[in-house]
Design a protein around this motif. Structure first.
Motif, PDB file in Angstrom:
ATOM      1  N   GLY A 188     -32.247 -38.163  61.828  1.00  0.00           N
ATOM      2  CA  GLY A 188     -33.460 -37.778  61.109  1.00  0.00           C
ATOM      3  C   GLY A 188     -33.249 -36.633  60.144  1.00  0.00           C
ATOM      4  N   MET A 189     -34.345 -36.243  59.501  1.00  0.00           N
ATOM      5  CA  MET A 189     -34.301 -35.175  58.501  1.00  0.00           C
ATOM      6  C   MET A 189     -35.603 -34.394  58.553  1.00  0.00           C
ATOM      7  N   MET A 190     -35.477 -33.076  58.460  1.00  0.00           N
ATOM      8  CA  MET A 190     -36.653 -32.231  58.320  1.00  0.00           C
ATOM      9  C   MET A 190     -36.649 -31.625  56.929  1.00  0.00           C
ATOM     10  N   ILE A 191     -37.820 -31.612  56.306  1.00  0.00           N
ATOM     11  CA  ILE A 191     -37.973 -31.034  54.972  1.00  0.00           C
ATOM     12  C   ILE A 191     -39.063 -29.973  55.032  1.00  0.00           C
ATOM     13  N   ILE A 192     -38.773 -28.800  54.520  1.00  0.00           N
ATOM     14  CA  ILE A 192     -39.773 -27.746  54.418  1.00  0.00           C
ATOM     15  C   ILE A 192     -39.984 -27.410  52.953  1.00  0.00           C
ATOM     16  N   GLU A 193     -41.231 -27.454  52.522  1.00  0.00           N
ATOM     17  CA  GLU A 193     -41.578 -27.043  51.164  1.00  0.00           C
ATOM     18  C   GLU A 193     -41.961 -25.567  51.207  1.00  0.00           C
ATOM     19  N   HIS A 194     -41.384 -24.790  50.295  1.00  0.00           N
ATOM     20  CA  HIS A 194     -41.635 -23.343  50.324  1.00  0.00           C
ATOM     21  C   HIS A 194     -41.399 -22.734  48.949  1.00  0.00           C
ATOM     22  N   SER A 195     -41.778 -21.480  48.824  1.00  0.00           N
ATOM     23  CA  SER A 195     -41.565 -20.734  47.590  1.00  0.00           C
ATOM     24  C   SER A 195     -40.094 -20.364  47.454  1.00  0.00           C
ATOM     25  N   LYS A 196     -39.638 -20.210  46.215  1.00  0.00           N
ATOM     26  CA  LYS A 196     -38.254 -19.775  46.007  1.00  0.00           C
ATOM     27  C   LYS A 196     -38.042 -18.336  46.495  1.00  0.00           C
ATOM     28  N   HIS A 197     -39.130 -17.637  46.812  1.00  0.00           N
ATOM     29  CA  HIS A 197     -39.026 -16.273  47.323  1.00  0.00           C
ATOM     30  C   HIS A 197     -38.901 -16.231  48.851  1.00  0.00           C
ATOM     31  N   SER A 228     -36.323 -27.587  51.203  1.00  0.00           N
ATOM     32  CA  SER A 228     -35.113 -27.363  51.996  1.00  0.00           C
ATOM     33  C   SER A 228     -34.982 -28.478  53.023  1.00  0.00           C
ATOM     34  N   PHE A 229     -33.791 -29.065  53.095  1.00  0.00           N
ATOM     35  CA  PHE A 229     -33.540 -30.214  53.963  1.00  0.00           C
ATOM     36  C   PHE A 229     -32.646 -29.791  55.136  1.00  0.00           C
ATOM     37  N   PHE A 230     -33.023 -30.239  56.325  1.00  0.00           N
ATOM     38  CA  PHE A 230     -32.276 -29.916  57.536  1.00  0.00           C
ATOM     39  C   PHE A 230     -31.912 -31.213  58.250  1.00  0.00           C
ATOM     40  N   GLU A 231     -30.697 -31.261  58.789  1.00  0.00           N
ATOM     41  CA  GLU A 231     -30.230 -32.420  59.536  1.00  0.00           C
ATOM     42  C   GLU A 231     -29.478 -31.948  60.772  1.00  0.00           C
ATOM     43  N   LEU A 232     -29.434 -32.796  61.801  1.00  0.00           N
ATOM     44  CA  LEU A 232     -28.731 -32.416  63.024  1.00  0.00           C
ATOM     45  C   LEU A 232     -27.239 -32.252  62.799  1.00  0.00           C
ATOM     46  N   GLU A 233     -26.652 -33.129  62.013  1.00  0.00           N
ATOM     47  CA  GLU A 233     -25.229 -33.031  61.735  1.00  0.00           C
ATOM     48  C   GLU A 233     -25.050 -32.748  60.258  1.00  0.00           C
TER      49      GLU A 233
END
Length: 195
Positions: free
Chosen positions: A144-153, A174-179
């Motif tokens: 799977g993949m987790m995505i967080i939308e956020h400010s560049k700050h 920003s994208f996060f993955e287990l591996e």
């Protein structure tokens, strides 16, 4: 607000003007789904949409055939609107009124995609806490993949399981993955439009 692809492509959705939200722009949303399209077949993906707001992202997944989708928001008006829209379009979306952090602490379900769009003004430690809770509680499927939308700050690329990020004006995904066996050198890539 419109659905940009899938079965309901082009359909407009008009949320009440009094909802406390900052919806992801169509341009950013289109770019996000173009990226995800390289990784996933959207059909029957289990999706968790955190700080769901109007349900903008949930509808986009549902239009592409994903489901079940769980949309979590702390605002009663947002949750009511998502329930109404899901019923109208016959989307496989369950809207839950809950504090996102409490939901992440208690959830026993796992998801193929977790998307979070917290208020940009939220404290840095709370952005980091989202990442920590998802991986500590093993809420993300292996591929799977987790995505967080956020400010560049609000940098979160130092967190464990970070994979890559994409910039769109003042917004960042920003994208996060287990591996994370392969390093992708796209951390400084800037698209040519502002969100």
């Amino acid at each position: 607000m419109r659905i940009i692809s899938g079965k309901y492509k082009g359909r407009r959705i008009n949320p009440p003007k009094n909802l406390p939200v900052r919806p992801t722009t169509d341009m950013s949303k289109e770019s996000l789904f173009n990226i995800l399209n390289n990784y996933f077949n959207f059909s029957e993906l289990r999706v968790l949409d955190l700080f769901a707001g109007t349900g903008n992202i949930s509808y986009e997944f549902a239009s592409r055939g994903s489901g079940p989708i769980t949309s979590v928001d702390g605002d009663y008006g947002c949750v009511t609107f998502i329930k109404k829209t899901a019923k109208e379009f016959d989307f496989d979306i369950t809207a839950i009124k809950s504090d996102v952090f409490k939901f992440l602490e208690k959830s026993k379900a796992t998801f193929d995609i977790i998307f979070a769009d917290p208020p940009y003004g939220m404290e840095q430690k709370d952005f980091e806490r989202i990442v920590s809770l998802v991986f500590e509680n093993e809420l993300l499927e292996e591929d799977g993949m987790m995505i967080i939308e956020h400010s560049k700050h609000t940098p979160i690329s130092h967190m464990a399981n970070f994979s890559f990020l994409k910039n769109y004006g003042g917004s960042v995904f920003s994208f996060f993955e287990l591996e994370n066996d392969t390093e992708e050198d796209v951390t400084d890539e800037e698209d040519e439009f502002d969100s």
